[in-house]
Write a protein that holds these residues in place. Structure first.
Motif, PDB file in Angstrom:
ATOM      1  N   THR A 146       0.853  -1.197   0.000  1.00 52.15           N
ATOM      2  CA  THR A 146       0.000   0.000   0.000  1.00 52.15           C
ATOM      3  C   THR A 146       0.885   1.243   0.000  1.00 52.15           C
ATOM      4  OG1 THR A 146      -1.747  -1.157   1.208  1.00 52.15           O
ATOM      5  CG2 THR A 146      -1.801   1.254   1.221  1.00 52.15           C
ATOM      6  N   LEU A 147       0.692   2.068  -0.995  1.00 49.29           N
ATOM      7  CA  LEU A 147       1.401   3.345  -1.079  1.00 49.29           C
ATOM      8  C   LEU A 147       0.624   4.352  -0.247  1.00 49.29           C
ATOM      9  CD1 LEU A 147       2.130   3.424  -4.931  1.00 49.29           C
ATOM     10  CD2 LEU A 147       3.574   2.516  -3.093  1.00 49.29           C
ATOM     11  N   VAL A 148       1.276   4.982   0.707  1.00 46.49           N
ATOM     12  CA  VAL A 148       0.600   5.900   1.617  1.00 46.49           C
ATOM     13  C   VAL A 148       1.179   7.298   1.487  1.00 46.49           C
ATOM     14  CG1 VAL A 148       0.033   4.059   3.250  1.00 46.49           C
ATOM     15  CG2 VAL A 148       2.188   5.306   3.490  1.00 46.49           C
ATOM     16  N   ASN A 149       0.514   8.219   2.188  1.00 52.40           N
ATOM     17  CA  ASN A 149       0.936   9.622   2.195  1.00 52.40           C
ATOM     18  C   ASN A 149       0.953  10.236   0.805  1.00 52.40           C
ATOM     19  OD1 ASN A 149       1.340   9.440   5.003  1.00 52.40           O
ATOM     20  ND2 ASN A 149       3.433   8.685   4.671  1.00 52.40           N
ATOM     21  N   LEU A 150      -0.059   9.872   0.028  1.00 44.97           N
ATOM     22  CA  LEU A 150      -0.195  10.438  -1.305  1.00 44.97           C
ATOM     23  C   LEU A 150      -1.096  11.661  -1.259  1.00 44.97           C
ATOM     24  CD1 LEU A 150      -0.772   7.095  -3.268  1.00 44.97           C
ATOM     25  CD2 LEU A 150       1.390   8.208  -2.701  1.00 44.97           C
ATOM     26  N   LYS A 151      -1.103  12.432  -2.320  1.00 45.41           N
ATOM     27  CA  LYS A 151      -1.953  13.614  -2.402  1.00 45.41           C
ATOM     28  C   LYS A 151      -3.378  13.223  -2.755  1.00 45.41           C
ATOM     29  CE  LYS A 151       1.612  16.929  -3.785  1.00 45.41           C
ATOM     30  NZ  LYS A 151       2.019  17.906  -4.826  1.00 45.41           N
ATOM     31  N   PRO A 152      -4.343  13.910  -2.213  1.00 47.37           N
ATOM     32  CA  PRO A 152      -5.726  13.585  -2.563  1.00 47.37           C
ATOM     33  C   PRO A 152      -6.050  13.998  -3.996  1.00 47.37           C
ATOM     34  CG  PRO A 152      -5.616  15.242  -0.783  1.00 47.37           C
ATOM     35  CD  PRO A 152      -4.232  14.957  -1.216  1.00 47.37           C
ATOM     36  N   ASN A 204       3.535  -2.325 -15.829  1.00 47.78           N
ATOM     37  CA  ASN A 204       2.821  -1.114 -15.438  1.00 47.78           C
ATOM     38  C   ASN A 204       1.326  -1.344 -15.564  1.00 47.78           C
ATOM     39  OD1 ASN A 204       2.414  -1.064 -18.160  1.00 47.78           O
ATOM     40  ND2 ASN A 204       3.778   0.658 -18.558  1.00 47.78           N
ATOM     41  N   ALA A 205       0.572  -0.399 -15.060  1.00 49.17           N
ATOM     42  CA  ALA A 205      -0.884  -0.460 -15.082  1.00 49.17           C
ATOM     43  C   ALA A 205      -1.400   0.935 -15.393  1.00 49.17           C
ATOM     44  CB  ALA A 205      -1.409  -0.961 -13.736  1.00 49.17           C
ATOM     45  N   PRO A 206      -2.661   1.060 -15.761  1.00 48.91           N
ATOM     46  CA  PRO A 206      -3.217   2.402 -16.008  1.00 48.91           C
ATOM     47  C   PRO A 206      -3.093   3.283 -14.772  1.00 48.91           C
ATOM     48  CG  PRO A 206      -4.683   0.699 -16.847  1.00 48.91           C
ATOM     49  CD  PRO A 206      -3.618  -0.003 -16.050  1.00 48.91           C
ATOM     50  N   LEU A 207      -3.079   4.586 -15.009  1.00 52.79           N
ATOM     51  CA  LEU A 207      -2.990   5.537 -13.896  1.00 52.79           C
ATOM     52  C   LEU A 207      -4.154   5.336 -12.935  1.00 52.79           C
ATOM     53  CD1 LEU A 207      -2.002   8.825 -15.791  1.00 52.79           C
ATOM     54  CD2 LEU A 207      -0.505   7.208 -14.612  1.00 52.79           C
ATOM     55  N   CYS A 208      -3.845   5.567 -11.672  1.00 51.30           N
ATOM     56  CA  CYS A 208      -4.873   5.431 -10.628  1.00 51.30           C
ATOM     57  C   CYS A 208      -4.916   6.715  -9.810  1.00 51.30           C
ATOM     58  CB  CYS A 208      -4.561   4.241  -9.730  1.00 51.30           C
ATOM     59  SG  CYS A 208      -5.783   3.965  -8.430  1.00 51.30           S
ATOM     60  N   SER A 209      -6.119   7.184  -9.500  1.00 53.28           N
ATOM     61  CA  SER A 209      -6.276   8.431  -8.753  1.00 53.28           C
ATOM     62  C   SER A 209      -6.673   8.131  -7.313  1.00 53.28           C
ATOM     63  CB  SER A 209      -7.341   9.310  -9.408  1.00 53.28           C
ATOM     64  OG  SER A 209      -7.581  10.462  -8.623  1.00 53.28           O
ATOM     65  N   THR A 210      -6.089   8.869  -6.377  1.00 53.04           N
ATOM     66  CA  THR A 210      -6.525   8.782  -4.986  1.00 53.04           C
ATOM     67  C   THR A 210      -7.924   9.383  -4.859  1.00 53.04           C
ATOM     68  OG1 THR A 210      -5.406  10.875  -4.558  1.00 53.04           O
ATOM     69  CG2 THR A 210      -4.199   8.857  -4.054  1.00 53.04           C
ATOM     70  N   LEU A 211      -8.606   9.057  -3.766  1.00 56.73           N
ATOM     71  CA  LEU A 211      -9.960   9.555  -3.553  1.00 56.73           C
ATOM     72  C   LEU A 211      -9.928  11.028  -3.144  1.00 56.73           C
ATOM     73  CD1 LEU A 211     -11.461   6.522  -1.594  1.00 56.73           C
ATOM     74  CD2 LEU A 211     -11.478   6.949  -4.063  1.00 56.73           C
ATOM     75  N   ASP A 212     -11.083  11.675  -3.253  1.00 57.01           N
ATOM     76  CA  ASP A 212     -11.187  13.071  -2.840  1.00 57.01           C
ATOM     77  C   ASP A 212     -11.074  13.160  -1.323  1.00 57.01           C
ATOM     78  OD1 ASP A 212     -11.543  13.757  -5.446  1.00 57.01           O
ATOM     79  OD2 ASP A 212     -13.738  13.778  -5.326  1.00 57.01           O
ATOM     80  N   GLU A 213     -10.474  14.270  -0.854  1.00 56.65           N
ATOM     81  CA  GLU A 213     -10.284  14.463   0.582  1.00 56.65           C
ATOM     82  C   GLU A 213     -11.562  15.008   1.201  1.00 56.65           C
ATOM     83  OE1 GLU A 213      -6.936  16.231   3.610  1.00 56.65           O
ATOM     84  OE2 GLU A 213      -7.241  17.217   1.675  1.00 56.65           O
ATOM     85  N   ILE A 214     -11.944  14.492   2.361  1.00 58.61           N
ATOM     86  CA  ILE A 214     -13.120  14.958   3.102  1.00 58.61           C
ATOM     87  C   ILE A 214     -12.626  15.759   4.295  1.00 58.61           C
ATOM     88  CG2 ILE A 214     -15.149  14.240   4.419  1.00 58.61           C
ATOM     89  CD1 ILE A 214     -15.224  11.711   2.740  1.00 58.61           C
TER      90      ILE A 214
END
Length: 592
Positions: free
Chosen positions: A303-309, A330-340
């Motif tokens: 698990t990659l942590v401390n990423l930007k929302p 490699n794999a397609p780009l993945c976006s982190t979830l929106d920050e609440i």
């Protein structure tokens, strides 16, 4: 009476001949080449005392020994033709048996032993027929000289050839886990060989090797069996089934499987995980960040942590062995979830400083202001070393990333003069092996310290780290066994203590099954541009057009002639019999 007298006369003559010639006995002795032959002969020394005796090759004459090879006076040997002829028996007991050391095929023949007994016609005579048979060569003793990721060189010393010249060697190799019935066999028809190099082995695989020597009589027993394990190499395949799943506004889960087993080239030690942020506004990626994990199971997760929302990330994963790192998946780009965001009331004025998460571990130092307000600092940790310092004014952030080092071939100039490029020539091509030799015109500033041979598939690129065979400074020829016969490019470099030469000429060699044509090309690898006029496609088009015109013209002429004949005679029958055109009609077919 006359007839009876003549019969008695014949008997008397035979008896007289035997009396004059002495008693002669005979026997046959058979030995193999290289062993000692013992030809028996003895007399009664207790009765006669010590007597002189001789041995000769050939039938025993009226006196002495023909082609004498050894003579004794009853006490010691007084003469002999060669050191190989010995009397090993007890002369004091009348044993004058002849020993021939290390018998050879040319030693075969009739030998005569003559013991000189005092008195007229008393000599004891004994004939022995010796047969020396050639045998297959002795077994070889082989050893591994050099084992690399994809090559192994084995060597042996010359052995006793069994009495006939060695004509070939047979090399067998197999996977250690399989029976010898699955072996790959190569016959090398060069009796002077003392070493051979096998290429196209699989890294980290274990093999069994054995070698036989062959002469005109047969094949030797097997040599000792070598068990060799090719060195590990970097993986040749990427990790499989890589998937990215966003878990939160600051984390992404990455899952994957190891590369295919046959492409791992050794024991997997771990994985390099490379990830970076994608900026959709600038349409470019930012700096790579790195993470290393150990290889533990067939389904890996991190698990990659401390990423930007709400940020897109790209991820690459590489498997690695002790020898190096393999290609990336490699794999397609993945976006982190929106920050609440959550709100909270405080009893006093407060200032909150939140450092956005990054892919590097950060240490935050906060210097409170002198005002009577509280300061809250929130800084998430990251996965690589970085240092972040926060002060009220101004704010300074310093981040240090540690990237992997990529080694490349040095192109720096060297002050010493390198050797001239070797010139390599093909000596022989067999079904799945080839022999070549080389020479060099100048050694440069210092003596040659060695050579290395590069090989590759004809459509592949050169890669010294994978496909190279080293040779000593005094070696000028080599025999290569291809585990996977195909078409290969081969080139060589010379090296001294100062530098390495430029590449030699390039040989293009095709190996294959026995009986197939071998293509042997020697090129300088200069760029070649085909002329439009000489293009094969233009030649083919011209041929097709010409053939088409001939067929159309022939069809028109034949149709016209058939109609003409039918108008004249009414019928015409043509058929094919015994490979010839036959017809029924009175009209001549000369004009057809």
């Amino acid at each position: 009476m006359i007839i009876l007298a003549s019969k008695h006369l014949a008997v008397y003559c035979n008896l007289l001949f035997c009396f004059l010639a002495g008693f002669v006995s005979a026997e046959t002795v058979t030995v193999t080449v290289g062993t000692d032959a013992i030809l028996k002969c003895s007399y009664d020394a207790k009765y006669y005392g010590r007597l002189s005796a001789c041995w000769g090759k050939g039938t025993i004459p009226n006196s002495g020994c023909a082609n004498e090879v050894l003579k004794t006076d009853g006490t010691s040997v007084i003469s002999r033709l060669s050191e190989r002829y010995l009397l090993m028996g007890n002369l004091g007991q009348g044993d004058v048996s002849l020993t021939i050391r290390h018998a050879e095929e040319q030693d075969s023949g009739v030998y005569g032993c003559r013991v000189e007994i005092p008195g007229w016609f008393n000599d004891q005579k004994h004939h022995v027929t010796l047969k020396v048979n050639a045998v297959p060569p002795n077994p070889l003793r082989i050893e591994a000289r050099e084992v690399k990721e994809r090559t192994v060189t084995i060597r042996w010393s010359h052995v006793f050839n069994g009495g006939r010249p060695i004509t070939a060697y047979r090399v067998d190799i197999k996977n250690k886990q399989t029976p010898w019935e699955t072996k790959k066999t190569t016959e090398l028809h060069d009796p002077s060989l003392t070493h051979v190099t096998l290429v196209d082995l699989s890294p980290s695989k274990t093999y069994n090797l054995r070698v036989f020597a062959i002469n005109s009589v047969g094949m030797s027993e097997t040599s000792n069996v070598l068990t060799i394990t090719a060195k590990e190499a970097a993986p040749e395949g990427p990790p499989l089934d890589m998937q990215l799943v966003a878990l939160s506004s600051s984390s992404i889960k990455v899952t994957w499987k190891p590369p295919r087993t046959e492409l791992r080239n050794g024991v997997l030690r771990g994985y390099n995980i490379n990830y970076r942020e994608y900026d959709p506004v600038a349409k470019q990626f930012k700096r790579w960040q790195y993470l290393t994990v150990a290889a533990t199971r067939e389904q890996e997760t991190v698990t990659l942590v401390n990423l930007k929302p709400s940020t897109m990330y790209g991820v690459l994963i590489q498997a690695k062995t002790i020898a190096g790192v393999g290609p990336a998946s490699n794999a397609p780009l993945c976006s982190t979830l929106d920050e609440i965001y959550a709100t909270s009331a405080t009893s006093a004025t407060s200032t909150t400083s939140a450092t956005p998460s990054t892919s590097a571990t950060s240490t935050t130092s906060t210097t409170p202001s002198t005002s009577a307000t509280s300061t809250t600092s929130t800084t998430p940790s990251t996965s690589a070393t970085s240092t972040t310092s926060a002060t009220p004014s101004p704010s300074t952030i310093s981040i240090t990333f540690y990237a992997a080092t990529v080694w490349e071939q040095s192109t720096a100039s060297i002050s010493g003069v390198p050797p001239d490029p070797p010139v390599i020539e093909l000596k022989k091509v067999d079904s799945n092996s080839f022999s070549l030799f080389w020479n060099i015109s100048s050694e440069g500033d210092s003596p040659i310290t060695g050579y290395f041979l590069e090989y590759k598939a004809v459509n592949a690129s050169w890669d010294y780290t994978k496909n190279a065979v080293d040779f000593g400074a005094h070696e000028t020829e080599a025999t290569i066994i291809e585990m996977n016969p195909s078409t290969y490019n081969v080139r060589m470099f010379a090296k001294n203590s100062q530098a390495t030469s430029a590449a030699s000429n390039v040989l293009t060699i095709t190996t294959g099954e026995a009986g197939h044509q071998k293509d042997i090309l020697i090129t300088s690898m200069m760029p070649y541009t085909a002329s439009p006029l000489n293009s094969p496609s233009h030649h083919l088009i011209g041929i097709f057009v010409a053939v088409g015109l001939l067929v159309v013209t022939g069809a028109i002429l034949t149709t016209w002639q058939l109609r003409r004949l039918k108008q004249k005679k009414g019928t015409l029958s043509i058929w094919l019999g015994n490979g010839e055109v036959r017809y029924t009609d009175c009209e001549s077919l000369h004009e057809l």
